[in-house]
Enzyme design. Structure first.
Site, PDB file in Angstrom:
ATOM      1  N   PHE A  34      23.986  37.155 112.779  1.00 13.90           N
ATOM      2  CA  PHE A  34      24.551  36.037 113.545  1.00 13.90           C
ATOM      3  C   PHE A  34      23.464  35.221 114.233  1.00 13.90           C
ATOM      4  CE2 PHE A  34      29.202  37.499 114.450  1.00 13.90           C
ATOM      5  CZ  PHE A  34      29.516  37.172 113.140  1.00 13.90           C
ATOM      6  N   ARG A  35      22.500  35.925 114.893  1.00 17.86           N
ATOM      7  CA  ARG A  35      21.650  35.215 115.852  1.00 17.86           C
ATOM      8  C   ARG A  35      20.208  34.971 115.430  1.00 17.86           C
ATOM      9  NH1 ARG A  35      25.426  38.148 118.173  1.00 17.86           N
ATOM     10  NH2 ARG A  35      26.895  37.044 119.497  1.00 17.86           N
ATOM     11  N   GLN A 102      27.589  48.429 114.427  1.00 11.97           N
ATOM     12  CA  GLN A 102      28.455  47.278 114.730  1.00 11.97           C
ATOM     13  C   GLN A 102      28.784  46.536 113.432  1.00 11.97           C
ATOM     14  OE1 GLN A 102      26.681  45.155 118.434  1.00 11.97           O
ATOM     15  NE2 GLN A 102      25.078  46.481 117.667  1.00 11.97           N
ATOM     16  N   HIS A 120      33.158  48.128 114.880  1.00 12.03           N
ATOM     17  CA  HIS A 120      33.889  46.881 114.622  1.00 12.03           C
ATOM     18  C   HIS A 120      34.700  46.915 113.329  1.00 12.03           C
ATOM     19  CE1 HIS A 120      30.820  44.824 117.513  1.00 12.03           C
ATOM     20  NE2 HIS A 120      31.796  45.444 118.147  1.00 12.03           N
ATOM     21  N   CYS A 150      50.609  40.527 100.759  1.00 11.83           N
ATOM     22  CA  CYS A 150      51.020  41.850 100.273  1.00 11.83           C
ATOM     23  C   CYS A 150      51.852  41.690  99.000  1.00 11.83           C
ATOM     24  CB  CYS A 150      51.827  42.545 101.366  1.00 11.83           C
ATOM     25  SG  CYS A 150      52.434  44.171 100.924  1.00 11.83           S
ATOM     26  N   THR A 191      19.766  44.756 116.255  1.00 12.41           N
ATOM     27  CA  THR A 191      20.879  44.230 117.053  1.00 12.41           C
ATOM     28  C   THR A 191      20.355  43.448 118.251  1.00 12.41           C
ATOM     29  OG1 THR A 191      22.784  44.802 118.455  1.00 12.41           O
ATOM     30  CG2 THR A 191      21.121  46.531 118.161  1.00 12.41           C
TER      31      THR A 191
HETATM   32  P1  NAD Z   1      22.982  39.663 115.877  1.00 10.74           P
HETATM   33  O1  NAD Z   1      23.035  38.700 114.740  1.00 10.74           O
HETATM   34  O2  NAD Z   1      23.462  39.220 117.200  1.00 10.74           O
HETATM   35  O3  NAD Z   1      21.484  40.168 116.053  1.00 10.74           O
HETATM   36  C1  NAD Z   1      20.731  40.642 114.980  1.00 10.74           C
HETATM   37  C2  NAD Z   1      19.388  41.113 115.516  1.00 10.74           C
HETATM   38  O4  NAD Z   1      18.704  41.757 114.467  1.00 10.74           O
HETATM   39  C3  NAD Z   1      18.504  39.968 116.010  1.00 10.74           C
HETATM   40  O5  NAD Z   1      17.955  40.343 117.251  1.00 10.74           O
HETATM   41  C4  NAD Z   1      17.416  39.867 114.929  1.00 10.74           C
HETATM   42  O6  NAD Z   1      16.160  39.503 115.468  1.00 10.74           O
HETATM   43  C5  NAD Z   1      17.388  41.260 114.384  1.00 10.74           C
HETATM   44  N1  NAD Z   1      17.018  41.392 112.978  1.00 10.74           N
HETATM   45  C6  NAD Z   1      17.382  40.615 111.926  1.00 10.74           C
HETATM   46  N2  NAD Z   1      16.925  41.116 110.782  1.00 10.74           N
HETATM   47  C7  NAD Z   1      16.234  42.250 111.111  1.00 10.74           C
HETATM   48  C8  NAD Z   1      15.514  43.231 110.368  1.00 10.74           C
HETATM   49  N3  NAD Z   1      15.394  43.168 109.050  1.00 10.74           N
HETATM   50  N4  NAD Z   1      14.940  44.257 111.049  1.00 10.74           N
HETATM   51  C9  NAD Z   1      15.027  44.340 112.401  1.00 10.74           C
HETATM   52  N5  NAD Z   1      15.678  43.430 113.157  1.00 10.74           N
HETATM   53  C10 NAD Z   1      16.295  42.414 112.511  1.00 10.74           C
HETATM   54  O7  NAD Z   1      23.739  40.998 115.395  1.00 10.74           O
HETATM   55  P2  NAD Z   1      24.562  42.096 116.244  1.00 10.74           P
HETATM   56  O8  NAD Z   1      23.834  42.449 117.477  1.00 10.74           O
HETATM   57  O9  NAD Z   1      24.925  43.173 115.283  1.00 10.74           O
HETATM   58  O10 NAD Z   1      25.883  41.335 116.701  1.00 10.74           O
HETATM   59  C11 NAD Z   1      26.597  40.566 115.761  1.00 10.74           C
HETATM   60  C12 NAD Z   1      28.035  40.993 115.521  1.00 10.74           C
HETATM   61  O11 NAD Z   1      28.412  40.392 114.283  1.00 10.74           O
HETATM   62  C13 NAD Z   1      28.227  42.463 115.326  1.00 10.74           C
HETATM   63  O12 NAD Z   1      29.256  42.812 116.155  1.00 10.74           O
HETATM   64  C14 NAD Z   1      28.640  42.656 113.872  1.00 10.74           C
HETATM   65  O13 NAD Z   1      29.905  43.268 113.819  1.00 10.74           O
HETATM   66  C15 NAD Z   1      28.862  41.299 113.307  1.00 10.74           C
HETATM   67  N6  NAD Z   1      28.148  41.042 112.046  1.00 10.74           N
HETATM   68  C16 NAD Z   1      28.116  42.013 111.095  1.00 10.74           C
HETATM   69  C17 NAD Z   1      27.442  41.802 109.916  1.00 10.74           C
HETATM   70  C18 NAD Z   1      27.422  42.926 108.887  1.00 10.74           C
HETATM   71  O14 NAD Z   1      28.354  43.715 108.849  1.00 10.74           O
HETATM   72  N7  NAD Z   1      26.365  43.023 108.076  1.00 10.74           N
HETATM   73  C19 NAD Z   1      26.780  40.593 109.680  1.00 10.74           C
HETATM   74  C20 NAD Z   1      26.848  39.595 110.677  1.00 10.74           C
HETATM   75  C21 NAD Z   1      27.532  39.847 111.862  1.00 10.74           C
END
Ligand code: NAD
Length: 241
Positions: A34-35, A102, A120, A150, A191
């Protein structure tokens, strides 16, 4: 290198490790987080992602919800990366007691992990909102109508994913908190630690080693004994087990 050696020593000397991760664990599998700068929050949509994947949107704008969700959240071709397979191996060796994630992508299980607490939910479980019939992710992703219905009763199918405005599953939370409270080493990785209540669960840790592996800085860097700013798959694959 020095940090990798420290991590190796911590893992060698730990027998009850818990891994707490987020979307950054799956970016090396090609799933956007996401971020990050190329994450979903920085792409321009009509509505911000947290609004689209909310309970309100699912109820009142299901087309918008499913357009985004199917396109951006359902990456069914993604494969587990080095982080996922490393953690599965660590569990097999009896050193890791749980993955608390998450993520909703199911890649820890696909990589071979067994004890995974999905805070989640998962894109792989979907239920009819009327009769509760179960549907897999392929059925939802490939449904002929944008909104999957469904086949038994025509009800709208909802993913077993915790949307914004929804509460977490009690049993999953209890299991996650128990695992974190009882572990000797907690590895937090990939995260941003800004999604609550999930991020607050790391406060239950009272073991010996808190390790943080993340590309960017987080609020928990100050608490951690070892902080590695790098890619979690690249970092963990350098550890020998
Ligand atoms: P976030 O997007 O808020 O943060 C991701 C973090 O991971 C960032 O700080 C980033 O710098 C870091 N990052 C990115 N790639 C990396 C890597 N290869 N190695 C180490 N660090 C890395 O994600 P979040 O904190 O999990 O919160 C987002 C929410 O969105 C979660 O609740 C999740 O459920 C959901 N989400 C899930 C997925 C998935 O299931 N793959 C994808 C997107 C969002």
């Amino acid at each position: 290198m020095e940090n990798i050696e420290k991590l190796q020593e911590i893992i060698d000397n730990s027998n009850n490790i818990v891994f707490f991760g987020g979307a950054g664990v799956s970016t090396e599998s090609g799933i956007p987080d996401f971020r990050s700068v190329d994450g979903l929050y920085n792409l321009k949509y009509k509505y911000p992602p947290e609004q689209i994947i909310s309970h309100t949107f699912f109820q009142y704008k299901p087309e918008e919800f499913y357009r985004f969700y199917k396109d951006k959240m359902m990456c069914l071709d993604a494969k587990p990366n080095k982080a996922h397979t490393f953690l599965a191996k660590l569990e097999e060796k009896g050193k890791l007691s749980a993955v608390v994630t998450q993520n909703i992508d199911g890649l820890h299980q696909a990589g071979g992990s067994h004890t995974v607490y999905e805070l989640h939910g998962s894109i792989h479980r979907n239920y009819c909102t009327k009769c509760h019939a179960f549907y897999d992710a392929e059925f939802v992703k490939n449904s002929k109508d944008l909104i999957p219905k469904c086949t038994k009763c025509g009800g709208i199918i909802k993913p077993d994913v915790v949307l914004y405005e929804e509460g977490l599953d009690d049993e999953t939370v209890t299991n996650a908190i128990n695992a974190i409270s009882n572990c000797d080493t907690l590895i937090i990785a990939g995260t941003s630690l800004v999604v609550y209540p999930a991020a607050s669960f790391i406060r239950y840790f009272k073991g010996n080693h808190l390790v943080l592996i993340n590309l960017s800085e987080t609020s928990a860097d100050k608490m951690a004994g070892l902080v590695i700013h790098g890619k979690v798959g690249e970092v963990l694959s350098q550890i020998k087990i």
